[in-house]
Design an enzyme around this catalytic site. Structure first.
Site, PDB file in Angstrom:
ATOM      1  N   HIS A   1      -8.602  -0.912   5.927  1.00  0.00           N
ATOM      2  CA  HIS A   1      -8.990  -2.204   6.509  1.00  0.00           C
ATOM      3  C   HIS A   1      -9.572  -3.085   5.412  1.00  0.00           C
ATOM      4  O   HIS A   1     -10.350  -2.609   4.574  1.00  0.00           O
ATOM      5  CB  HIS A   1     -10.026  -1.990   7.618  1.00  0.00           C
ATOM      6  CG  HIS A   1     -10.409  -3.244   8.326  1.00  0.00           C
ATOM      7  ND1 HIS A   1      -9.583  -3.867   9.241  1.00  0.00           N
ATOM      8  CD2 HIS A   1     -11.526  -4.017   8.243  1.00  0.00           C
ATOM      9  CE1 HIS A   1     -10.180  -4.955   9.696  1.00  0.00           C
ATOM     10  NE2 HIS A   1     -11.361  -5.069   9.111  1.00  0.00           N
TER      11      HIS A   1
ATOM     12  N   GLU B   1     -10.647   6.177  18.386  1.00  0.00           N
ATOM     13  CA  GLU B   1     -10.060   5.405  19.488  1.00  0.00           C
ATOM     14  C   GLU B   1     -10.540   3.966  19.486  1.00  0.00           C
ATOM     15  O   GLU B   1      -9.816   3.064  19.892  1.00  0.00           O
ATOM     16  CB  GLU B   1     -10.380   6.086  20.820  1.00  0.00           C
ATOM     17  CG  GLU B   1      -9.651   7.415  21.001  1.00  0.00           C
ATOM     18  CD  GLU B   1      -9.828   7.997  22.382  1.00  0.00           C
ATOM     19  OE1 GLU B   1      -9.455   7.323  23.363  1.00  0.00           O
ATOM     20  OE2 GLU B   1     -10.354   9.124  22.483  1.00  0.00           O
TER      21      GLU B   1
ATOM     22  N   ASN C   1       0.830  -1.205   0.000  1.00  0.00           N
ATOM     23  CA  ASN C   1       0.000   0.000   0.000  1.00  0.00           C
ATOM     24  C   ASN C   1       0.866   1.257   0.000  1.00  0.00           C
ATOM     25  O   ASN C   1       0.500   2.271  -0.592  1.00  0.00           O
ATOM     26  CB  ASN C   1      -0.935   0.008   1.212  1.00  0.00           C
ATOM     27  CG  ASN C   1      -2.246  -0.702   0.928  1.00  0.00           C
ATOM     28  OD1 ASN C   1      -2.873  -0.466  -0.099  1.00  0.00           O
ATOM     29  ND2 ASN C   1      -2.647  -1.589   1.824  1.00  0.00           N
TER      30      ASN C   1
ATOM     31  N   GLU D   1      -5.633  -5.597  -4.335  1.00  0.00           N
ATOM     32  CA  GLU D   1      -5.683  -4.797  -5.562  1.00  0.00           C
ATOM     33  C   GLU D   1      -6.623  -3.605  -5.384  1.00  0.00           C
ATOM     34  O   GLU D   1      -6.335  -2.490  -5.838  1.00  0.00           O
ATOM     35  CB  GLU D   1      -6.143  -5.660  -6.735  1.00  0.00           C
ATOM     36  CG  GLU D   1      -5.150  -6.738  -7.152  1.00  0.00           C
ATOM     37  CD  GLU D   1      -5.711  -7.623  -8.251  1.00  0.00           C
ATOM     38  OE1 GLU D   1      -6.799  -7.287  -8.777  1.00  0.00           O
ATOM     39  OE2 GLU D   1      -5.082  -8.637  -8.580  1.00  0.00           O
ATOM     40  N   ALA D   2      -7.753  -3.841  -4.733  1.00  0.00           N
ATOM     41  CA  ALA D   2      -8.706  -2.751  -4.487  1.00  0.00           C
ATOM     42  C   ALA D   2      -8.112  -1.716  -3.534  1.00  0.00           C
ATOM     43  O   ALA D   2      -8.313  -0.506  -3.701  1.00  0.00           O
ATOM     44  CB  ALA D   2     -10.005  -3.315  -3.911  1.00  0.00           C
TER      45      ALA D   2
END
Length: 478
Positions: free
Chosen positions: A336, A369, A241, A399-400
């Site tokens: 995520h 938090e 990333n 990939e996304a």
């Protein structure tokens, strides 16, 4: 016309406080309005060499201004914005950059055993300095010894106070963290200015061009010079990333500039990728710290050292403390591998397969938090194929991610997306950002997006009979 002023100060408020200045302290630079009436002998010589009169159209500055008008731009007076900051006691030293430039004024407020390192890429240089450097063939050393080069004053503050002081000053004028205090090596100069020549040559207004304008802020109606947001990236591994973010930041149209990559693990591949891209790297090994607070505090100091304005967690496998998250609220992004709020925590791909969902994906969000919470910036959907394994699904989600994270970086760094005081994306009817992330699927037909086996915690997708050779899309609309 000449004059002077006299000030009175309590003895305890005198600066510099030499005994308080230490290695690691940060330097905050205050923007100058131009040459500030210093170095005019050299300015006149360059003008004469270029054959320009004071009434001629200026090849620098705003369109329509004459050479004389630009050169006689009034000097910035810093007393009003500085007084509250000085009274707070956070400032250890103050150097006004007058005759003698950066090289001769800053050492006057330092202990003899200390020096400073400045990074000219961290502040905005007015076009007049770029023109003087290029037209007059003035050396880098002479530029920094004669002119302020865009920094009219410098404050020395402790790292713990830097962001607070910076925010106070930025209410009134442009200010940046421009460098740090270092130990002075024998025979070394007291001031080292890095990237000055490159920064002088990169000033857009040097050729008389108008600065690029962009809308920014929650109201979307401010006109500002195009200035890239300084980004720090936190990693723990291979940096896939990170690579996508670096490629995005290399684009001329990008609003982001990655200035440092920090890893909590030494020797990982992501650090090598950053170094090959010419980006500074740091290792803050979590195993060397007795508490999460100490570890986070060290990362925070590194981010401040580099003047970071936005932090991206790109495969950073540590949970940050509430203190850190609160300090960087609205400036901390995470990615995520699921369509949050579904499948939080570790093994999100495995959770998706076990739940039997037909669609999962990735989410870029502001960090809160609570783990894997916070306002969602970008999502991209990824279909779950028949026969998918955790590994094959992870590959497609990755990939996304390489599309979604750079897109979110641009939305935030450009000011198009902000985190509101209520914890939601800042709404503004005058600004609409529509981001469509597309992924070509294969030519098979896919079953309904939701069936009776879907997890109650999964997103409520509308039922449909098939999606044939379609585009899976995620949209952020403001």
């Amino acid at each position: 016309l000449a004059g002077f002023c006299v000030g009175a100060v309590e003895r305890g408020g005198l600066l510099p406080r030499l005994e308080d200045i230490s290695e690691g302290d940060l330097l905050i630079g205050l923007a100058s309005s131009g040459v500030h009436s210093n170095g005019f002998s050299l300015v006149r010589k360059v003008l004469e060499q270029a054959g320009l009169s004071y009434s001629a159209p200026a090849p620098f500055g705003r369109q329509g201004q004459s050479v004389g008008e630009v050169l006689l731009t009034p000097t910035n007076i810093y007393s009003r914005p500085l007084l509250p900051v000085l009274r707070s006691g956070a400032v250890k030293a103050y150097a006004h950059i007058t005759g003698g430039g950066l090289l001769e004024n800053i050492p006057r407020v330092l202990p003899r055993e200390l020096a400073v390192e400045l990074d000219a890429s961290r502040w905005t240089i007015p076009p007049v300095f770029s023109w003087l450097h290029t037209e007059g063939r003035v050396s880098e050393e002479e530029m920094s010894r004669t002119f302020n080069c865009g920094v009219g004053a410098v404050l020395v503050v402790a790292p713990v106070d830097a962001q607070r002081v910076l925010r106070q000053l930025q209410v009134h004028l442009d200010a940046w963290i421009v460098g740090s205090v270092v130990h002075k090596q024998p025979g070394a100069p007291a001031v080292m200015v890095r990237n000055l020549t490159q920064s002088l040559l990169n000033v857009g207004g040097a050729s008389g061009e108008e600065p690029e304008v962009s809308t920014s802020g929650c109201h979307g109606n401010g006109i500002t010079q195009h200035k890239r947001m300084r980004v720090g990236v936190l990693i723990s591994g291979t940096g896939t990333n990170l690579q996508a973010l670096m490629e995005q930041a290399k684009r001329p149209s990008s609003s982001a500039q990655i200035v440092v990559v920090i890893s909590n693990r030494p020797g990982v591949l992501g650090l090598k990728k950053a170094s090959l891209a010419g980006i500074q790297t740091r290792v803050v090994d979590h195993k060397l710290y007795g508490s999460r607070a100490e570890f986070d505090g060290t990362i925070d100091r590194v981010l401040e050292e580099f003047g970071v304005e936005l932090v991206c967690l790109a495969g950073f496998m540590r949970i940050l403390t509430g203190t850190f998250v609160r300090k960087w609220r609205g400036k901390l992004l995470n990615i995520h591998p699921s369509l949050l709020p579904s499948f939080k925590g570790v093994n999100a791909q495995k959770q998706a397969l076990q739940a039997g969902v037909r669609v999962t994906g990735c989410t870029v969000h502001f960090v809160a938090e609570e783990v894997d919470a916070g306002a969602i910036i970008v999502q991209e959907a990824v279909p779950v194929m028949v026969g998918d394994t955790e590994e094959s699904l992870s590959d497609r989600i990755r990939e996304a991610e390489h599309r979604a994270f750079p897109a979110a970086l641009e939305l935030v760094s450009s000011g198009s997306v902000l985190l509101g005081d209520d914890g939601n994306i800042c709404e503004d009817s005058s600004l609409h950002v529509c981001l469509l992330l597309k992924r070509r699927t294969d030519k098979r037909s896919f079953p309904a997006l939701v069936d009776e086996h879907s997890s109650p915690s999964s997103p409520r997708w509308p039922k449909s009979s098939t999606i044939s050779s379609g585009w899976f899309s995620a949209m952020v609309t403001r």
